[in-house]
Scaffold this motif. Structure first.
Motif, PDB file in Angstrom:
ATOM      1  N   GLN A 280       0.353   5.112   2.963  1.00  0.00           N
ATOM      2  CA  GLN A 280       0.993   4.483   1.800  1.00  0.00           C
ATOM      3  C   GLN A 280       2.451   4.134   2.096  1.00  0.00           C
ATOM      4  O   GLN A 280       2.914   3.025   1.787  1.00  0.00           O
ATOM      5  CB  GLN A 280       0.905   5.430   0.600  1.00  0.00           C
ATOM      6  N   THR A 281       3.156   5.074   2.710  1.00  0.00           N
ATOM      7  CA  THR A 281       4.562   4.833   3.044  1.00  0.00           C
ATOM      8  C   THR A 281       4.696   3.688   4.042  1.00  0.00           C
ATOM      9  O   THR A 281       5.570   2.818   3.895  1.00  0.00           O
ATOM     10  CB  THR A 281       5.182   6.108   3.641  1.00  0.00           C
ATOM     11  N   ALA A 282       3.821   3.675   5.059  1.00  0.00           N
ATOM     12  CA  ALA A 282       3.876   2.607   6.068  1.00  0.00           C
ATOM     13  C   ALA A 282       3.557   1.256   5.448  1.00  0.00           C
ATOM     14  O   ALA A 282       4.161   0.238   5.818  1.00  0.00           O
ATOM     15  CB  ALA A 282       2.902   2.925   7.202  1.00  0.00           C
ATOM     16  N   LEU A 283       2.621   1.206   4.507  1.00  0.00           N
ATOM     17  CA  LEU A 283       2.281  -0.049   3.831  1.00  0.00           C
ATOM     18  C   LEU A 283       3.456  -0.569   3.008  1.00  0.00           C
ATOM     19  O   LEU A 283       3.790  -1.762   3.056  1.00  0.00           O
ATOM     20  CB  LEU A 283       1.068   0.163   2.920  1.00  0.00           C
ATOM     21  N   ILE A 284       4.075   0.310   2.233  1.00  0.00           N
ATOM     22  CA  ILE A 284       5.231  -0.101   1.418  1.00  0.00           C
ATOM     23  C   ILE A 284       6.348  -0.617   2.304  1.00  0.00           C
ATOM     24  O   ILE A 284       6.963  -1.653   2.029  1.00  0.00           O
ATOM     25  CB  ILE A 284       5.712   1.092   0.560  1.00  0.00           C
ATOM     26  N   ASP A 285       6.593   0.099   3.400  1.00  0.00           N
ATOM     27  CA  ASP A 285       7.652  -0.310   4.326  1.00  0.00           C
ATOM     28  C   ASP A 285       7.319  -1.644   4.994  1.00  0.00           C
ATOM     29  O   ASP A 285       8.184  -2.499   5.168  1.00  0.00           O
ATOM     30  CB  ASP A 285       7.847   0.781   5.385  1.00  0.00           C
ATOM     31  N   MET A 286       6.047  -1.834   5.359  1.00  0.00           N
ATOM     32  CA  MET A 286       5.628  -3.068   6.016  1.00  0.00           C
ATOM     33  C   MET A 286       5.830  -4.280   5.115  1.00  0.00           C
ATOM     34  O   MET A 286       6.412  -5.297   5.512  1.00  0.00           O
ATOM     35  CB  MET A 286       4.162  -2.960   6.434  1.00  0.00           C
ATOM     36  N   TYR A 287       5.373  -4.181   3.861  1.00  0.00           N
ATOM     37  CA  TYR A 287       5.545  -5.318   2.936  1.00  0.00           C
ATOM     38  C   TYR A 287       7.026  -5.547   2.634  1.00  0.00           C
ATOM     39  O   TYR A 287       7.460  -6.688   2.449  1.00  0.00           O
ATOM     40  CB  TYR A 287       4.758  -5.071   1.655  1.00  0.00           C
ATOM     41  N   GLY A 288       7.809  -4.480   2.585  1.00  0.00           N
ATOM     42  CA  GLY A 288       9.240  -4.635   2.368  1.00  0.00           C
ATOM     43  C   GLY A 288       9.910  -5.381   3.507  1.00  0.00           C
ATOM     44  O   GLY A 288      10.736  -6.274   3.288  1.00  0.00           O
ATOM     45  N   LYS A 289       9.544  -5.034   4.758  1.00  0.00           N
ATOM     46  CA  LYS A 289      10.132  -5.721   5.905  1.00  0.00           C
ATOM     47  C   LYS A 289       9.673  -7.171   5.998  1.00  0.00           C
ATOM     48  O   LYS A 289      10.362  -7.997   6.606  1.00  0.00           O
ATOM     49  CB  LYS A 289       9.779  -4.974   7.193  1.00  0.00           C
ATOM     50  N   CYS A 290       8.506  -7.466   5.422  1.00  0.00           N
ATOM     51  CA  CYS A 290       8.021  -8.852   5.392  1.00  0.00           C
ATOM     52  C   CYS A 290       8.513  -9.595   4.145  1.00  0.00           C
ATOM     53  O   CYS A 290       8.024 -10.682   3.833  1.00  0.00           O
ATOM     54  CB  CYS A 290       6.497  -8.880   5.443  1.00  0.00           C
ATOM     55  N   CYS A 291       9.475  -8.978   3.418  1.00  0.00           N
ATOM     56  CA  CYS A 291      10.108  -9.593   2.236  1.00  0.00           C
ATOM     57  C   CYS A 291       9.095  -9.920   1.146  1.00  0.00           C
ATOM     58  O   CYS A 291       9.165 -10.969   0.494  1.00  0.00           O
ATOM     59  CB  CYS A 291      10.887 -10.855   2.627  1.00  0.00           C
ATOM     60  N   SER A 292       8.119  -9.035   0.970  1.00  0.00           N
ATOM     61  CA  SER A 292       7.147  -9.195  -0.109  1.00  0.00           C
ATOM     62  C   SER A 292       7.205  -7.931  -0.983  1.00  0.00           C
ATOM     63  O   SER A 292       6.306  -7.080  -0.940  1.00  0.00           O
ATOM     64  CB  SER A 292       5.737  -9.394   0.465  1.00  0.00           C
ATOM     65  N   PHE A 293       8.270  -7.853  -1.772  1.00  0.00           N
ATOM     66  CA  PHE A 293       8.484  -6.624  -2.543  1.00  0.00           C
ATOM     67  C   PHE A 293       7.445  -6.455  -3.640  1.00  0.00           C
ATOM     68  O   PHE A 293       7.131  -5.332  -4.028  1.00  0.00           O
ATOM     69  CB  PHE A 293       9.887  -6.626  -3.151  1.00  0.00           C
ATOM     70  N   ASP A 294       6.891  -7.553  -4.151  1.00  0.00           N
ATOM     71  CA  ASP A 294       5.846  -7.441  -5.179  1.00  0.00           C
ATOM     72  C   ASP A 294       4.663  -6.628  -4.660  1.00  0.00           C
ATOM     73  O   ASP A 294       4.086  -5.819  -5.392  1.00  0.00           O
ATOM     74  CB  ASP A 294       5.384  -8.834  -5.615  1.00  0.00           C
ATOM     75  N   CYS A 295       4.295  -6.854  -3.387  1.00  0.00           N
ATOM     76  CA  CYS A 295       3.186  -6.097  -2.800  1.00  0.00           C
ATOM     77  C   CYS A 295       3.583  -4.622  -2.614  1.00  0.00           C
ATOM     78  O   CYS A 295       2.779  -3.721  -2.864  1.00  0.00           O
ATOM     79  CB  CYS A 295       2.781  -6.706  -1.459  1.00  0.00           C
ATOM     80  N   SER A 296       4.817  -4.387  -2.163  1.00  0.00           N
ATOM     81  CA  SER A 296       5.293  -2.998  -2.021  1.00  0.00           C
ATOM     82  C   SER A 296       5.239  -2.277  -3.357  1.00  0.00           C
ATOM     83  O   SER A 296       4.776  -1.133  -3.452  1.00  0.00           O
ATOM     84  CB  SER A 296       6.732  -2.984  -1.487  1.00  0.00           C
ATOM     85  N   LEU A 297       5.708  -2.957  -4.404  1.00  0.00           N
ATOM     86  CA  LEU A 297       5.741  -2.332  -5.722  1.00  0.00           C
ATOM     87  C   LEU A 297       4.338  -2.121  -6.269  1.00  0.00           C
ATOM     88  O   LEU A 297       4.064  -1.119  -6.945  1.00  0.00           O
ATOM     89  CB  LEU A 297       6.562  -3.209  -6.676  1.00  0.00           C
ATOM     90  N   ALA A 298       3.424  -3.062  -5.976  1.00  0.00           N
ATOM     91  CA  ALA A 298       2.042  -2.911  -6.444  1.00  0.00           C
ATOM     92  C   ALA A 298       1.393  -1.683  -5.821  1.00  0.00           C
ATOM     93  O   ALA A 298       0.685  -0.918  -6.502  1.00  0.00           O
ATOM     94  CB  ALA A 298       1.243  -4.167  -6.099  1.00  0.00           C
ATOM     95  N   ILE A 299       1.621  -1.461  -4.534  1.00  0.00           N
ATOM     96  CA  ILE A 299       1.076  -0.272  -3.864  1.00  0.00           C
ATOM     97  C   ILE A 299       1.695   0.986  -4.458  1.00  0.00           C
ATOM     98  O   ILE A 299       1.002   1.968  -4.750  1.00  0.00           O
ATOM     99  CB  ILE A 299       1.337  -0.343  -2.349  1.00  0.00           C
ATOM    100  N   PHE A 300       3.001   0.959  -4.667  1.00  0.00           N
ATOM    101  CA  PHE A 300       3.690   2.118  -5.239  1.00  0.00           C
ATOM    102  C   PHE A 300       3.147   2.460  -6.623  1.00  0.00           C
ATOM    103  O   PHE A 300       2.921   3.627  -6.943  1.00  0.00           O
ATOM    104  CB  PHE A 300       5.188   1.826  -5.309  1.00  0.00           C
TER     105      PHE A 300
END
Length: 593
Positions: A280-300
């Motif tokens: 979960q942490t790696a997924l949030i970090d990955m989407y954040g580094k790809c500038c897709s915060f909506d996906c990071s927030l959806a996972i969170f």
């Protein structure tokens, strides 16, 4: 049980320790001693595993009182205790005083040094054990090899150990050592030897597959990582959390969101996405580094049970994607669900608050109260973020008070307060703090130098700025880059040293830096240096011809000096180009934005 004897009590203690209920095991032990039962070696070998740094030495004293120090099982338990409570040299002293040193006890010593990352002591102990002819096994070399690749300074010794274990016949028969060789050569960047080590491992071993996938992912070799993942599936093996963490990190590193989404789909299909906080942490970090915060927030938002690591990753992703207000929302949810913030949480949240357009003094004070509540008022990273956050809200007094409360501030804290002084035009105070920092023996980094020069630029301290940049050149460890030269050029230009600024521009990395030429052009107009101004204008057109704002600035300059022909030509270049909208600022008045 009607009658309790020492055997049943020892078994009870052992079961509690095995189940992780150390407090209950200690309670049974205390009752046993109070009831007059005499401990056996089995009692101590079990109960010592449940002791902490306070109770352990007390039980050691009890062992000495009963004369059981020579027992090898108790000796191993005591060595393990002192390693676990981070007293390795006490553990080593106990080990050397033991008359009978078993392989298990030797491995406890080596494992303790490995876990504490004391590579020098680890290698010295192994050599001494070999010199004394003590029996070692594959696990002994596993600990030593892991210690070598954890510390880059000892990678060559790890390669030498490969020869030792090869000669002893532990490789490739010992699967754990073989997998450690894959990790070792990966750490050295030698992927050829890593692959050769993998080829010696039977294809049935899933650990080796995960090792090589994560290795190639860590080295940003996407093609090889995905190929080994495909082979892994072909052999009927399932990737572990380690493989997915590496692949998600690779996606974030190269900024390939499509690859990350594909790996996310595989993880979902295999059921890893919600079962592991690491994934979960790696997924949030990955989407954040790809500038897709909506996906990071959806996972969170879909995580059923929040973990601290996931929260921290979401906050840092919000900073990376410049969605600063979401950091506070994540912190509120953490607190609401009973997840206690750590120093990383508070430091990152304060950075987000300070960068937010809606940052306010109330937010800073609220976070400051959490810093005191959780006992992080002496944490350097947290205090540095606090200094910056208060400075950005205009509370320079609070920033200085926090800085002055630190007994031994480090480079980061000095940099924060110097930056705060530069932001509010107090360059003299910034230079004074810079000199104080150097006099303490601290080495400024490139950001510290930049903040000091920027403060001189804001305050018009020409000589001080020149001295700072000369000190940076003299250090021979840091070279001024375009940011440092830009501040210095701006300072020279503003004080009327336009010709010197032009020379610095032409003999530094700033030759293609639009903002610096723009500063020189403004200074030429202010000081009536028309000849130099035309040179600066032509250079500005060359380096920023696609920027409409640059063309309009140059056109306006030519018009002001009476060169209407060039003014019209440059203005025509700007026609048809899209001009950015003007920015805006928010001001806090009476605790309202």
């Amino acid at each position: 049980m009607a009658v309790r004897d020492i055997i049943s009590l020892n078994r009870t203690i052992t079961n509690f320790v095995r189940d992780g209920l150390g407090d209950r095991a200690l309670a049974v032990y205390r009752w046993m001693v109070a009831s007059g039962f005499r401990e056996t070696p089995h009692t101590f070998s079990a109960i010592l595993s449940a002791c902490n740094s306070c109770e352990g030495p007390q039980l050691h004293g009890r062992v000495m009182t009963l004369g059981l120090c020579s027992n090898p099982f108790i000796g191993s338990a005591l060595v393990n205790l002192y390693m676990r409570i981070e007293m390795p040299y006490a553990a080593l002293l106990l080990y050397t005083e033991m008359a009978l040193r078993s392989t298990v006890m030797s491995n406890v010593v080596l494992g303790g040094f490995c876990n504490l990352k004391l590579t020098v002591d680890l290698l010295r102990s192994l050599l001494e054990m070999r010199r004394q002819g003590l029996e070692l096994n594959g696990l002994s070399y596993c600990y030593t090899m892991r210690g070598c690749y954890q510390d880059e300074e000892w990678l060559e010794q790890g390669r030498q150990l490969h020869g030792v274990v090869l000669k002893a016949g532990w490789v490739p028969s010992n699967i754990f050592l073989s997998n450690l060789l894959v990790d070792l050569y990966s750490a050295t960047g030698n992927l050829v030897d890593a692959k050769n080590s993998l080829d010696d491992i039977p294809s049935e071993d899933v650990i080796s597959w995960n090792s090589i996938v994560s290795v190639y992912a860590r080295k940003a070799r996407m093609k090889e990582a995905t190929e080994y993942l495909r082979q892994m599936f072909w052999h009927g093996k399932l990737p572990s959390v380690r493989s997915f963490v590496g692949l998600f990190a690779l996606s974030g590193q190269i900024g390939d969101i499509q690859f990350g989404v594909q790996m996310h789909g595989v993880a979902l299909k295999l059921g890893f996405s919600w079962s592991s906080a690491h994934v979960q942490t790696a997924l949030i970090d990955m989407y954040g580094k790809c500038c897709s915060f909506d996906c990071s927030l959806a996972i969170f938002n879909e995580i059923p049970s929040l973990a601290l690591e996931c929260c921290n990753s979401t906050i840092t992703s919000s900073i990376r994607c410049k969605v600063f207000d979401s950091a506070l929302e994540v912190l509120y949810r953490m607190i609401g669900e009973g997840v206690v913030p750590d120093n990383v949480t508070l430091s990152a949240t304060m950075k987000a608050v300070s960068l937010s357009a809606s940052s306010s003094l109330i937010s800073c004070e609220m976070l400051h109260s959490w810093v005191f509540k959780l006992g992080f008022e002496t944490d350097m990273a947290v205090c540095s973020s606090l200094i910056s956050a208060y400075a950005r809200t205009g509370e320079m007094r609070s920033s200085r008070l926090i800085f002055e409360s630190l007994q031994d501030p480090n480079v980061i804290c000095f940099t924060s307060v110097i930056s705060a002084c530069a932001r509010y035009g107090d360059g003299a105070q910034g230079v004074e703090l810079f000199n104080k920092m150097v006099s303490r023996g601290l080495k400024p980094d490139d950001v510290t130098f930049l903040c000091a020069i920027a403060g001189c630029d804001q305050a018009g301290l020409f000589e001080e700025g020149r001295l700072v940049i000369e000190l940076m050149r003299a250090s021979r460890e840091l070279d001024p880059d375009e940011r440092h030269f830009a501040c210095m050029v701006n300072l020279l230009s503003r004080d009327g040293f336009v010709e010197e600024a032009m020379k610095m521009m032409e003999h530094s990395p700033l030759r293609h830096y639009t903002k610096a030429w723009s500063s020189v052009l403004q200074s030429c107009r202010a000081h009536g240096e028309n000849v130099l101004g035309k040179r600066a204008a032509n250079m500005l057109i060359d380096v920023g011809q696609k920027d409409p704002a640059t063309n309009l600035q140059v056109s306006k300059y030519f018009h002001e000096i009476g060169d209407n022909e060039n003014a019209s030509r440059v203005k025509a270049m700007a026609s048809g180009q899209e001009v950015k909208e003007s920015g805006h600022s928010l001001v806090e008045i009476s605790r309202g934005i």
